[in-house]
Motif scaffolding. Structure first.
Motif, PDB file in Angstrom:
ATOM      1  N   VAL A  10       0.844  -0.982   0.168  1.00  0.00           N
ATOM      2  CA  VAL A  10      -0.249   0.261  -0.098  1.00  0.00           C
ATOM      3  C   VAL A  10       1.112   1.628  -0.067  1.00  0.00           C
ATOM      4  CG1 VAL A  10      -1.935   1.033   1.357  1.00  0.00           C
ATOM      5  CG2 VAL A  10      -2.201  -1.157   0.573  1.00  0.00           C
ATOM      6  N   TYR A  11       2.204   1.247   0.564  1.00  0.00           N
ATOM      7  CA  TYR A  11       2.323   2.428   0.908  1.00  0.00           C
ATOM      8  C   TYR A  11       3.263   2.855  -0.352  1.00  0.00           C
ATOM      9  CZ  TYR A  11       2.503   3.845   5.786  1.00  0.00           C
ATOM     10  OH  TYR A  11       2.107   3.064   7.258  1.00  0.00           O
ATOM     11  N   THR A  12       3.595   1.082  -1.437  1.00  0.00           N
ATOM     12  CA  THR A  12       4.536   2.568  -2.956  1.00  0.00           C
ATOM     13  C   THR A  12       3.559   2.838  -3.409  1.00  0.00           C
ATOM     14  OG1 THR A  12       5.785   0.328  -1.973  1.00  0.00           O
ATOM     15  CG2 THR A  12       5.265   1.113  -4.911  1.00  0.00           C
ATOM     16  N   ASN A  13       1.551   1.799  -3.481  1.00  0.00           N
ATOM     17  CA  ASN A  13       0.630   2.982  -3.660  1.00  0.00           C
ATOM     18  C   ASN A  13       0.149   4.155  -3.410  1.00  0.00           C
ATOM     19  OD1 ASN A  13       0.662   0.436  -6.136  1.00  0.00           O
ATOM     20  ND2 ASN A  13      -0.281  -0.410  -4.748  1.00  0.00           N
ATOM     21  N   LEU A  14       1.081   4.197  -2.575  1.00  0.00           N
ATOM     22  CA  LEU A  14       0.410   5.744  -1.583  1.00  0.00           C
ATOM     23  C   LEU A  14       0.958   7.035  -2.207  1.00  0.00           C
ATOM     24  CD1 LEU A  14      -1.334   5.388   1.494  1.00  0.00           C
ATOM     25  CD2 LEU A  14      -2.440   6.336  -0.918  1.00  0.00           C
ATOM     26  N   GLY A  15       3.099   6.782  -2.791  1.00  0.00           N
ATOM     27  CA  GLY A  15       4.092   7.238  -3.736  1.00  0.00           C
ATOM     28  C   GLY A  15       4.888   7.310  -2.819  1.00  0.00           C
ATOM     29  N   PHE A  16       5.239   6.503  -1.199  1.00  0.00           N
ATOM     30  CA  PHE A  16       6.253   6.845  -0.857  1.00  0.00           C
ATOM     31  C   PHE A  16       7.294   5.673  -1.298  1.00  0.00           C
ATOM     32  CE2 PHE A  16       2.405   6.834   2.451  1.00  0.00           C
ATOM     33  CZ  PHE A  16       3.320   8.125   3.178  1.00  0.00           C
ATOM     34  N   HIS A  17       8.634   6.364  -0.978  1.00  0.00           N
ATOM     35  CA  HIS A  17       9.557   6.077  -1.700  1.00  0.00           C
ATOM     36  C   HIS A  17      10.723   5.189  -1.243  1.00  0.00           C
ATOM     37  CE1 HIS A  17       9.457  10.175  -3.081  1.00  0.00           C
ATOM     38  NE2 HIS A  17      10.263   9.687  -3.719  1.00  0.00           N
ATOM     39  N   ASP A  18      10.308   4.787   0.398  1.00  0.00           N
ATOM     40  CA  ASP A  18      10.700   3.526   1.677  1.00  0.00           C
ATOM     41  C   ASP A  18      10.254   3.820   2.472  1.00  0.00           C
ATOM     42  OD1 ASP A  18      12.520   5.010   3.618  1.00  0.00           O
ATOM     43  OD2 ASP A  18      13.369   6.087   1.054  1.00  0.00           O
ATOM     44  N   PHE A  19      10.338   2.097   3.218  1.00  0.00           N
ATOM     45  CA  PHE A  19       9.362   1.845   4.242  1.00  0.00           C
ATOM     46  C   PHE A  19      10.136   1.418   5.251  1.00  0.00           C
ATOM     47  CE2 PHE A  19       6.006  -1.401   5.778  1.00  0.00           C
ATOM     48  CZ  PHE A  19       6.069  -0.496   6.872  1.00  0.00           C
ATOM     49  N   THR A  20      10.060   1.807   6.369  1.00  0.00           N
ATOM     50  CA  THR A  20      11.048   0.735   6.902  1.00  0.00           C
ATOM     51  C   THR A  20      10.229   0.222   8.293  1.00  0.00           C
ATOM     52  OG1 THR A  20      12.863   2.537   6.910  1.00  0.00           O
ATOM     53  CG2 THR A  20      12.875   1.388   9.042  1.00  0.00           C
ATOM     54  N   SER A  21      10.208  -0.856   8.042  1.00  0.00           N
ATOM     55  CA  SER A  21       8.987  -1.942   9.422  1.00  0.00           C
ATOM     56  C   SER A  21       9.971  -2.321  10.272  1.00  0.00           C
ATOM     57  CB  SER A  21       7.666  -2.433   8.741  1.00  0.00           C
ATOM     58  OG  SER A  21       9.000  -4.085   7.538  1.00  0.00           O
ATOM     59  N   ASN A  22       9.278  -2.878  11.302  1.00  0.00           N
ATOM     60  CA  ASN A  22       9.952  -3.446  12.204  1.00  0.00           C
ATOM     61  C   ASN A  22      11.043  -4.530  11.859  1.00  0.00           C
ATOM     62  OD1 ASN A  22       8.457  -5.112  12.852  1.00  0.00           O
ATOM     63  ND2 ASN A  22       7.229  -5.909  14.140  1.00  0.00           N
ATOM     64  N   GLU A  23      10.484  -5.271  10.903  1.00  0.00           N
ATOM     65  CA  GLU A  23      11.734  -6.711  10.684  1.00  0.00           C
ATOM     66  C   GLU A  23      12.913  -5.932  10.601  1.00  0.00           C
ATOM     67  OE1 GLU A  23       7.445  -7.528   8.404  1.00  0.00           O
ATOM     68  OE2 GLU A  23       8.344  -5.797   9.229  1.00  0.00           O
ATOM     69  N   TYR A  24      12.901  -4.174  10.143  1.00  0.00           N
ATOM     70  CA  TYR A  24      14.353  -3.740  10.327  1.00  0.00           C
ATOM     71  C   TYR A  24      14.434  -3.264  11.119  1.00  0.00           C
ATOM     72  CZ  TYR A  24      13.099  -5.732   4.885  1.00  0.00           C
ATOM     73  OH  TYR A  24      12.810  -6.377   4.015  1.00  0.00           O
ATOM     74  N   MET A  25      13.869  -3.310  12.249  1.00  0.00           N
ATOM     75  CA  MET A  25      14.518  -2.609  12.943  1.00  0.00           C
ATOM     76  C   MET A  25      15.767  -3.345  14.430  1.00  0.00           C
ATOM     77  SD  MET A  25      10.956   0.109  14.036  1.00  0.00           S
ATOM     78  CE  MET A  25      10.439   0.680  12.738  1.00  0.00           C
ATOM     79  N   ASP A  26      16.762  -2.861  14.470  1.00  0.00           N
ATOM     80  CA  ASP A  26      17.196  -3.529  15.717  1.00  0.00           C
ATOM     81  C   ASP A  26      16.743  -3.669  16.793  1.00  0.00           C
ATOM     82  OD1 ASP A  26      19.439  -3.647  13.301  1.00  0.00           O
ATOM     83  OD2 ASP A  26      20.456  -1.635  14.441  1.00  0.00           O
ATOM     84  N   ASN A  27      16.072  -2.883  17.092  1.00  0.00           N
ATOM     85  CA  ASN A  27      15.399  -3.134  19.016  1.00  0.00           C
ATOM     86  C   ASN A  27      14.000  -3.675  19.068  1.00  0.00           C
ATOM     87  OD1 ASN A  27      14.705  -1.261  17.185  1.00  0.00           O
ATOM     88  ND2 ASN A  27      15.301   0.660  18.131  1.00  0.00           N
TER      89      ASN A  27
END
Length: 196
Positions: free
Chosen positions: A80-97
């Motif tokens: 959805v974020y791609t279809n709303l025009g966001f260039h990138d998306f960071t979700s918790n799978e990519y978070m260290d904490n």
């Protein structure tokens, strides 16, 4: 110099379905245009692009980033974020904490701060950052789960309700601290900024 506007913000949901508030906020489109009980994130937005703040601000030269301390698949945000025009998306799978969670397992808002900073550092130009947090989600426990609460609650109709209110206000307290930390970090950068 700090200046701000204040006022009421009407949302289409209470208690659940906050992703529909997210949709209305990003697109300016009312859920009344959709069927009863419909979630655009679960339906049309998985397949189709939609005009949004990210697209409009992107046309003005801003880089649009989305940050969410929950799973990318939650409400199909990864597509959805791609279809709303966001260039990138960071979700918790990519978070260290990953282990910085509250008493019922939701990631704390403070986990967002370094990733918001990374978005600001990623480009030389201006940025639009849309951050969605989960710390305040329920269900609110009916027993004491906070060892040393910053705020103690008494006087509710029952001990179970005292526990629920105490949990809730302590989550809000931590979320407020995150907002202050975010404001402090943004102010230290010395850039013209709008925080909503």
């Amino acid at each position: 110099s700090v200046s701000y506007t204040s006022g009421l913000y009407t949302v289409p949901t209470i208690g659940a379905g906050t992703v529909n508030t997210e949709f209305e906020t990003l697109t300016g489109m009312s859920l009344r245009y959709f069927g009863t009980g419909e979630y655009p994130y679960k339906g049309i937005l998985k397949e189709e692009a939609c005009e949004s703040a990210a697209y409009v601000l992107g046309d003005l030269g801003l880089t649009a980033h989305a940050v969410h301390n929950n799973y990318a698949t939650f409400y199909s945000r990864k597509s959805v974020y791609t279809n709303l025009g966001f260039h990138d998306f960071t979700s918790n799978e990519y978070m260290d904490n990953q282990n910085d969670v509250n008493e019922i397992g939701w990631m704390r808002d403070r986990t967002l701060l370094p990733y918001i900073s990374k978005c600001l550092d990623a480009t030389d130009g201006r940025d639009f950052i849309f951050a969605v947090s989960v710390q305040g989600h329920g269900a609110y426990p009916t027993e004491d789960v906070i060892e040393s609460p910053a705020i103690e609650v008494t006087g509710a109709e029952s001990e179970e309700m005292n526990c629920q209110w105490e949990y809730y206000v302590n989550q809000i307290h931590e979320m407020d601290r995150f907002v202050q930390d975010l404001i402090d970090e943004i102010e230290a950068r010395g850039e013209q900024t709008v925080i909503m």
